[in-house]
Design a protein around this motif. Structure first.
Motif, mmCIF file in Angstrom:
data_model
loop_
_atom_site.group_PDB
_atom_site.id
_atom_site.type_symbol
_atom_site.label_atom_id
_atom_site.label_comp_id
_atom_site.label_asym_id
_atom_site.label_seq_id
_atom_site.Cartn_x
_atom_site.Cartn_y
_atom_site.Cartn_z
ATOM 1 N N ASP A 62 -3.791 -3.636 -5.632
ATOM 2 C CA ASP A 62 -4.268 -3.182 -6.940
ATOM 3 C C ASP A 62 -3.502 -1.946 -7.381
ATOM 4 N N ALA A 63 -3.084 -1.125 -6.429
ATOM 5 C CA ALA A 63 -2.291 0.072 -6.734
ATOM 6 C C ALA A 63 -1.304 0.311 -5.600
ATOM 7 N N LEU A 64 -0.148 0.850 -5.968
ATOM 8 C CA LEU A 64 0.882 1.207 -5.000
ATOM 9 C C LEU A 64 1.288 2.643 -5.277
ATOM 10 N N ILE A 65 1.269 3.487 -4.238
ATOM 11 C CA ILE A 65 1.702 4.873 -4.383
ATOM 12 C C ILE A 65 3.064 5.012 -3.720
ATOM 13 N N SER A 66 4.044 5.443 -4.499
ATOM 14 C CA SER A 66 5.388 5.720 -3.977
ATOM 15 C C SER A 66 5.510 7.225 -3.858
ATOM 16 N N TYR A 67 5.350 7.736 -2.644
ATOM 17 C CA TYR A 67 5.303 9.181 -2.434
ATOM 18 C C TYR A 67 6.584 9.653 -1.766
ATOM 19 N N TYR A 68 7.620 9.817 -2.581
ATOM 20 C CA TYR A 68 8.912 10.312 -2.113
ATOM 21 C C TYR A 68 9.677 10.884 -3.300
ATOM 22 N N THR A 69 10.574 11.819 -3.020
ATOM 23 C CA THR A 69 11.391 12.400 -4.084
ATOM 24 C C THR A 69 12.877 12.151 -3.883
ATOM 25 N N LYS A 70 13.289 11.877 -2.652
ATOM 26 C CA LYS A 70 14.713 11.625 -2.403
ATOM 27 C C LYS A 70 15.156 10.365 -3.120
ATOM 28 N N ASP A 71 16.351 10.395 -3.632
ATOM 29 C CA ASP A 71 16.895 9.282 -4.385
ATOM 30 C C ASP A 71 17.551 8.287 -3.425
ATOM 31 N N GLU A 72 16.723 7.598 -2.652
ATOM 32 C CA GLU A 72 17.205 6.617 -1.681
ATOM 33 C C GLU A 72 17.088 5.223 -2.291
ATOM 34 N N LEU A 73 18.169 4.487 -2.283
ATOM 35 C CA LEU A 73 18.204 3.148 -2.863
ATOM 36 C C LEU A 73 17.165 2.237 -2.220
ATOM 37 N N GLU A 74 17.010 2.317 -0.907
ATOM 38 C CA GLU A 74 16.067 1.443 -0.205
ATOM 39 C C GLU A 74 14.618 1.716 -0.627
ATOM 40 N N LEU A 75 14.267 2.982 -0.820
ATOM 41 C CA LEU A 75 12.906 3.308 -1.268
ATOM 42 C C LEU A 75 12.657 2.758 -2.663
ATOM 43 N N LYS A 76 13.643 2.893 -3.533
ATOM 44 C CA LYS A 76 13.491 2.357 -4.890
ATOM 45 C C LYS A 76 13.391 0.834 -4.866
ATOM 46 N N LEU A 77 14.139 0.194 -3.970
ATOM 47 C CA LEU A 77 14.052 -1.268 -3.831
ATOM 48 C C LEU A 77 12.655 -1.687 -3.371
ATOM 49 N N LEU A 78 12.084 -0.930 -2.432
ATOM 50 C CA LEU A 78 10.730 -1.242 -1.964
ATOM 51 C C LEU A 78 9.728 -1.165 -3.111
ATOM 52 N N THR A 79 9.803 -0.097 -3.893
ATOM 53 C CA THR A 79 8.876 0.067 -5.013
ATOM 54 C C THR A 79 9.067 -1.037 -6.045
ATOM 55 N N ALA A 80 10.308 -1.325 -6.392
ATOM 56 C CA ALA A 80 10.581 -2.332 -7.425
ATOM 57 C C ALA A 80 10.221 -3.745 -6.967
ATOM 58 N N THR A 81 10.414 -4.042 -5.693
ATOM 59 C CA THR A 81 10.171 -5.383 -5.175
ATOM 60 C C THR A 81 8.688 -5.659 -4.944
ATOM 61 N N SER A 82 7.901 -4.614 -4.762
ATOM 62 C CA SER A 82 6.480 -4.778 -4.468
ATOM 63 C C SER A 82 5.767 -5.538 -5.586
ATOM 64 N N LYS A 83 4.826 -6.388 -5.196
ATOM 65 C CA LYS A 83 4.062 -7.174 -6.157
ATOM 66 C C LYS A 83 2.767 -6.463 -6.565
ATOM 67 N N ALA A 84 2.718 -5.162 -6.380
ATOM 68 C CA ALA A 84 1.529 -4.387 -6.748
ATOM 69 C C ALA A 84 1.297 -4.466 -8.255
ATOM 70 N N LYS A 85 0.032 -4.410 -8.654
ATOM 71 C CA LYS A 85 -0.316 -4.528 -10.071
ATOM 72 C C LYS A 85 -0.115 -3.215 -10.830
ATOM 73 N N PHE A 86 -0.323 -2.085 -10.152
ATOM 74 C CA PHE A 86 -0.232 -0.780 -10.809
ATOM 75 C C PHE A 86 0.512 0.161 -9.870
ATOM 76 N N LYS A 87 1.642 0.691 -10.330
ATOM 77 C CA LYS A 87 2.493 1.515 -9.474
ATOM 78 C C LYS A 87 2.417 2.976 -9.898
ATOM 79 N N ILE A 88 2.198 3.834 -8.900
ATOM 80 C CA ILE A 88 2.020 5.265 -9.114
ATOM 81 C C ILE A 88 3.061 6.000 -8.297
ATOM 82 N N GLY A 89 3.659 7.028 -8.868
ATOM 83 C CA GLY A 89 4.648 7.788 -8.118
ATOM 84 C C GLY A 89 4.684 9.233 -8.549
ATOM 85 N N ILE A 90 5.418 10.028 -7.783
ATOM 86 C CA ILE A 90 5.654 11.403 -8.205
ATOM 87 C C ILE A 90 7.005 11.411 -8.912
#
Length: 175
Positions: free
Chosen positions: A108-136
């Motif tokens: 229902d919600a996904l929290i992406s709690y990172y600030t480093k500009d890592e391609l793999e972290l961004k891929l994880l967030t973008a690929t996730s099938k979460a309905k509502f994505k939250i980040g800093i």
């Protein structure tokens, strides 16, 4: 070394494709399941997120936390799910079954709690099938539906603001 550059370029291309095709569909569902992606090189306290889940009425069995590290350390084995760049293939493919399972879960919600500009972290967030994505605050605003501008060491502020906005959006169930 050249292949590593080609692999990174193919993953960036895949990430841009995912983000350009993304449809923001914010519905009025309550948050009953929560996924968390964090960079263990920046934050290594899982208990903060367990307390956050309890605060927004998410049951412990509906919370899933994964950690990412840019380097493979032996002491990371104490965490349940810790991944590194070797778990990613070409064109955004995921080599790890547990990681793929996390991404296929429709939280229902996904929290992406990172600030480093890592391609793999961004891929994880973008690929996730979460309905509502939250980040800093991050460099690419297309990744998340809700961005809370705090630093990593201000978790209490993040928690308070998240609670406030989830209440405003009517996403917290009252028990």
């Amino acid at each position: 070394m050249i292949l590593k550059g080609f692999k990174e370029k193919s993953n960036k291309k895949h990430l841009n494709k995912l983000l350009s095709q993304r449809e923001v569909n914010v519905v009025d569902n309550k948050v009953e399941s929560l996924g968390v992606i964090l960079n263990i090189d920046e934050v290594d306290d899982f208990e903060l997120f367990r307390a956050l889940a309890d605060d927004i009425n998410v049951r412990p069995n509906r919370l899933k936390i994964i950690a990412f590290s840019t380097n493979k350390k032996d002491n990371l084995s104490t965490w349940d799910e810790c991944f590194n760049p070797k778990d990613f293939g070409w064109n955004g493919s995921i080599k790890n079954i547990e990681l793929q399972s996390f991404l296929n879960t429709s939280f229902d919600a996904l929290i992406s709690y990172y600030t480093k500009d890592e391609l793999e972290l961004k891929l994880l967030t973008a690929t996730s099938k979460a309905k509502f994505k939250i980040g800093i605050l991050q460099t690419d605003a297309r990744l998340n539906d809700l961005i809370i501008k705090t630093s990593l060491n201000e978790f209490d502020v993040f928690k308070k603001e998240l609670n406030k906005y989830l209440t405003i959006l009517n996403k917290i169930k009252n028990e």
